[in-house]
Scaffold this active site. Structure first.
Site, PDB file in Angstrom:
ATOM      1  N   SER A  23       0.834  -1.207   0.000  1.00  0.00           N
ATOM      2  CA  SER A  23       0.000   0.000   0.000  1.00  0.00           C
ATOM      3  C   SER A  23       0.866   1.253   0.000  1.00  0.00           C
ATOM      4  O   SER A  23       0.398   2.315  -0.370  1.00  0.00           O
ATOM      5  CB  SER A  23      -0.862   0.076   1.258  1.00  0.00           C
ATOM      6  OG  SER A  23      -1.280  -1.155   1.683  1.00  0.00           O
ATOM      7  N   HIS A  54      -2.667  -3.305  -6.346  1.00  0.00           N
ATOM      8  CA  HIS A  54      -3.132  -2.867  -5.020  1.00  0.00           C
ATOM      9  C   HIS A  54      -4.617  -3.168  -4.890  1.00  0.00           C
ATOM     10  O   HIS A  54      -5.446  -2.506  -5.513  1.00  0.00           O
ATOM     11  CB  HIS A  54      -2.844  -1.369  -4.853  1.00  0.00           C
ATOM     12  CG  HIS A  54      -3.152  -0.846  -3.490  1.00  0.00           C
ATOM     13  ND1 HIS A  54      -3.815   0.338  -3.276  1.00  0.00           N
ATOM     14  CD2 HIS A  54      -2.894  -1.365  -2.261  1.00  0.00           C
ATOM     15  CE1 HIS A  54      -3.942   0.533  -1.971  1.00  0.00           C
ATOM     16  NE2 HIS A  54      -3.390  -0.482  -1.343  1.00  0.00           N
ATOM     17  N   GLU A 107      -5.768  -1.216  -8.143  1.00  0.00           N
ATOM     18  CA  GLU A 107      -4.872  -0.242  -8.770  1.00  0.00           C
ATOM     19  C   GLU A 107      -3.657  -1.009  -9.301  1.00  0.00           C
ATOM     20  O   GLU A 107      -2.970  -1.685  -8.528  1.00  0.00           O
ATOM     21  CB  GLU A 107      -4.402   0.801  -7.744  1.00  0.00           C
ATOM     22  CG  GLU A 107      -5.502   1.761  -7.298  1.00  0.00           C
ATOM     23  CD  GLU A 107      -5.007   2.761  -6.266  1.00  0.00           C
ATOM     24  OE1 GLU A 107      -5.135   3.974  -6.498  1.00  0.00           O
ATOM     25  OE2 GLU A 107      -4.499   2.328  -5.204  1.00  0.00           O
ATOM     26  N   ASN A 154      -5.740   6.002  -1.959  1.00  0.00           N
ATOM     27  CA  ASN A 154      -5.422   6.395  -0.586  1.00  0.00           C
ATOM     28  C   ASN A 154      -5.217   7.899  -0.445  1.00  0.00           C
ATOM     29  O   ASN A 154      -5.466   8.465   0.611  1.00  0.00           O
ATOM     30  CB  ASN A 154      -4.224   5.611  -0.044  1.00  0.00           C
ATOM     31  CG  ASN A 154      -4.669   4.290   0.559  1.00  0.00           C
ATOM     32  OD1 ASN A 154      -5.813   4.157   0.985  1.00  0.00           O
ATOM     33  ND2 ASN A 154      -3.786   3.313   0.579  1.00  0.00           N
TER      34      ASN A 154
HETATM   35  N1  LIG Z   1      -5.185  -4.649   5.246  1.00  0.00           N
HETATM   36  C1  LIG Z   1      -5.593  -3.874   4.248  1.00  0.00           C
HETATM   37  O1  LIG Z   1      -6.693  -3.301   4.243  1.00  0.00           O
HETATM   38  C2  LIG Z   1      -4.703  -3.717   3.038  1.00  0.00           C
HETATM   39  C3  LIG Z   1      -5.193  -3.091   1.877  1.00  0.00           C
HETATM   40  C4  LIG Z   1      -4.379  -3.007   0.741  1.00  0.00           C
HETATM   41  C5  LIG Z   1      -3.096  -3.519   0.790  1.00  0.00           C
HETATM   42  N2  LIG Z   1      -2.621  -4.096   1.934  1.00  0.00           N
HETATM   43  C6  LIG Z   1      -1.257  -4.644   1.922  1.00  0.00           C
HETATM   44  O2  LIG Z   1      -1.327  -6.067   1.820  1.00  0.00           O
HETATM   45  C7  LIG Z   1      -0.196  -6.666   2.472  1.00  0.00           C
HETATM   46  C8  LIG Z   1      -0.671  -7.696   3.477  1.00  0.00           C
HETATM   47  O3  LIG Z   1      -1.513  -7.060   4.418  1.00  0.00           O
HETATM   48  P1  LIG Z   1      -2.488  -7.908   5.369  1.00  0.00           P
HETATM   49  O4  LIG Z   1      -3.401  -6.921   5.999  1.00  0.00           O
HETATM   50  O5  LIG Z   1      -3.029  -9.090   4.623  1.00  0.00           O
HETATM   51  O6  LIG Z   1      -1.412  -8.443   6.442  1.00  0.00           O
HETATM   52  P2  LIG Z   1      -1.556  -9.672   7.459  1.00  0.00           P
HETATM   53  O7  LIG Z   1      -0.679  -9.347   8.592  1.00  0.00           O
HETATM   54  O8  LIG Z   1      -2.990 -10.001   7.687  1.00  0.00           O
HETATM   55  O9  LIG Z   1      -0.930 -10.907   6.643  1.00  0.00           O
HETATM   56  C9  LIG Z   1       0.408 -10.997   6.263  1.00  0.00           C
HETATM   57  C10 LIG Z   1       0.774 -12.469   6.171  1.00  0.00           C
HETATM   58  O10 LIG Z   1       2.064 -12.568   5.578  1.00  0.00           O
HETATM   59  C11 LIG Z   1       2.746 -13.639   6.212  1.00  0.00           C
HETATM   60  N3  LIG Z   1       4.184 -13.441   6.028  1.00  0.00           N
HETATM   61  C12 LIG Z   1       4.955 -12.478   6.583  1.00  0.00           C
HETATM   62  N4  LIG Z   1       6.223 -12.614   6.147  1.00  0.00           N
HETATM   63  C13 LIG Z   1       6.249 -13.675   5.306  1.00  0.00           C
HETATM   64  C14 LIG Z   1       7.266 -14.302   4.543  1.00  0.00           C
HETATM   65  N5  LIG Z   1       8.527 -13.866   4.565  1.00  0.00           N
HETATM   66  N6  LIG Z   1       6.937 -15.379   3.789  1.00  0.00           N
HETATM   67  C15 LIG Z   1       5.663 -15.836   3.774  1.00  0.00           C
HETATM   68  N7  LIG Z   1       4.647 -15.287   4.475  1.00  0.00           N
HETATM   69  C16 LIG Z   1       4.944 -14.205   5.238  1.00  0.00           C
HETATM   70  C17 LIG Z   1       2.312 -13.566   7.660  1.00  0.00           C
HETATM   71  O11 LIG Z   1       2.514 -14.788   8.342  1.00  0.00           O
HETATM   72  C18 LIG Z   1       0.843 -13.191   7.530  1.00  0.00           C
HETATM   73  O12 LIG Z   1       0.011 -14.338   7.503  1.00  0.00           O
HETATM   74  C19 LIG Z   1       0.590  -5.500   3.070  1.00  0.00           C
HETATM   75  O13 LIG Z   1       1.590  -5.126   2.171  1.00  0.00           O
HETATM   76  C20 LIG Z   1      -0.456  -4.398   3.201  1.00  0.00           C
HETATM   77  O14 LIG Z   1       0.094  -3.109   3.197  1.00  0.00           O
HETATM   78  C21 LIG Z   1      -3.401  -4.218   3.049  1.00  0.00           C
END
Ligand SMILES: NC(=O)c1ccc[n+]([C@@H]2O[C@H](COP(=O)([O-])OP(=O)(O)OC[C@H]3O[C@@H](n4cnc5c(N)ncnc54)[C@H](O)[C@@H]3O)[C@@H](O)[C@H]2O)c1
Length: 294
Positions: free
Chosen positions: A123, A146, A158, A196
């Site tokens: 993000s 995204h 996006e 955003n």
């Molecule tokens: N939460 C939102 O609303 C949102 C919206 C758009 C984008 N994002 C982006 O999406 C991405 C994930 O966000 P999320 O909210 O799903 O996070 P989250 O914490 O729910 O999930 C992340 C997962 O990645 C795993 N992980 C971490 N390091 C790892 C590795 N080296 N190898 C394999 N697995 C690994 C973790 O165990 C976890 O299950 C981030 O970059 C975030 O910025 C989030």
């Protein structure tokens, strides 16, 4: 590269909130999906959550037995990234930390076939910064995709090309996302991309209206829903994504664009006082509306 078809092979790294549903969206479209997480418990939890989502979607008529009932079976857990050697598209959705994403992307660059499109769901991290984790000859196949939470309900994606992304890859990715029911838009690689920036400009102003005593959070949510046609008001949205995440994003936007994105003092105060929202903390509204349960 051939046009996307149902037989496309997709890999997703990170089975958290976003990654699990990204995998689900491609599986619903009939594609073969591998889902990897370094934490086996996250993989288990993702499957359980997706089963519930599927059941709920079938009951509500969002999905059909005939087309979607086997979606979860199409998502196979991958204990090792080596399994991604036959993927057409690999998306990372791991923690929002540069070092973590760099490591995952470098591993994908080694294991995925040359033709595989590699995407990041970051993000906030510039796509070209992440692209540097890949060898120079792989960067033409790398871009940002995204997604928005909850991914299975929000159609927008996006697409963010980096400095070296091949325009053909942008077109291929757009077609791939469309065949999975998404509506992509292409956005330049700038901080906050497009959505955003628009969203946080509004959230900041909404908090300022409360700070100035102009209206209550409840009434401002009503204003946005009934006056602007938004499906959810800004305070309900902050309670869902958490005010602490909003604060973090606004600090980053302020860093790039200056004063206009300075987080309001009230937002900082509420986060510091434990009113960040989410599943475990109180937020702005007394009875928060859960987007995931709508
Ligand atoms: N939460 C939102 O609303 C949102 C919206 C758009 C984008 N994002 C982006 O999406 C991405 C994930 O966000 P999320 O909210 O799903 O996070 P989250 O914490 O729910 O999930 C992340 C997962 O990645 C795993 N992980 C971490 N390091 C790892 C590795 N080296 N190898 C394999 N697995 C690994 C973790 O165990 C976890 O299950 C981030 O970059 C975030 O910025 C989030």
């Amino acid at each position: 590269m051939s046009p996307p078809v149902r037989e496309m092979r997709v890999g997703v790294v990170g089975a958290g909130l976003m990654g699990a549903e990204i995998a689900f969206v491609f599986a619903l479209a009939g594609m073969d999906v591998l889902l990897h997480d370094r934490d086996p418990a996250a993989l288990e939890a993702a499957r359980a959550r997706l089963r519930l989502l599927l059941e709920r979607g079938l009951a509500r008529g969002l999905y059909t037995e005939e087309r979607h009932a086997t979606a979860i079976e199409r998502i196979r857990p991958a204990a090792d990234l080596a399994a991604f050697a036959d993927r057409d598209l690999a998306t990372e959705a791991v923690f929002e930390a540069l070092d973590v994403k760099r490591e995952v992307l470098a591993a994908l660059g080694e294991v995925c076939p040359e033709t595989c499109v590699i995407a990041s769901n970051t993000s906030t991290i510039p796509i070209s910064t992440l692209g540097a984790a890949l060898p120079a000859d792989r960067r033409r196949n790398f871009l940002g995709t995204h997604y928005f939470s909850p991914v299975s309900r929000m159609r927008l994606v996006e697409i963010v090309p980096g400095f070296d992304t091949d325009p053909e890859i942008v077109g291929w990715t757009a077609a791939m996302l469309e065949s999975a029911g998404k509506q992509p838009i292409v956005v330049k690689d700038v901080a906050g991309f497009a959505v955003n920036r628009m969203l946080h400009a509004m959230l900041i102003e909404a908090v300022k209206l409360v700070e100035e005593g102009v209206a209550t959070p409840e009434d401002l949510d009503t204003a946005c829903r009934l006056g602007l046609g938004h499906p959810i008001g800004p305070f309900a949205l902050m309670d869902n994504v958490t005010s602490s995440l909003c604060l973090q994003v606004q600090a980053l936007l302020q860093d790039s664009y200056g004063e206009r994105f300075r987080p309001p003092a009230l937002l900082k105060q509420r986060v510091a006082a434990g009113y960040a929202g989410g599943r475990s903390k109180p937020g702005w509204l007394r009875a928060p509306e859960r987007i995931s349960e709508r």
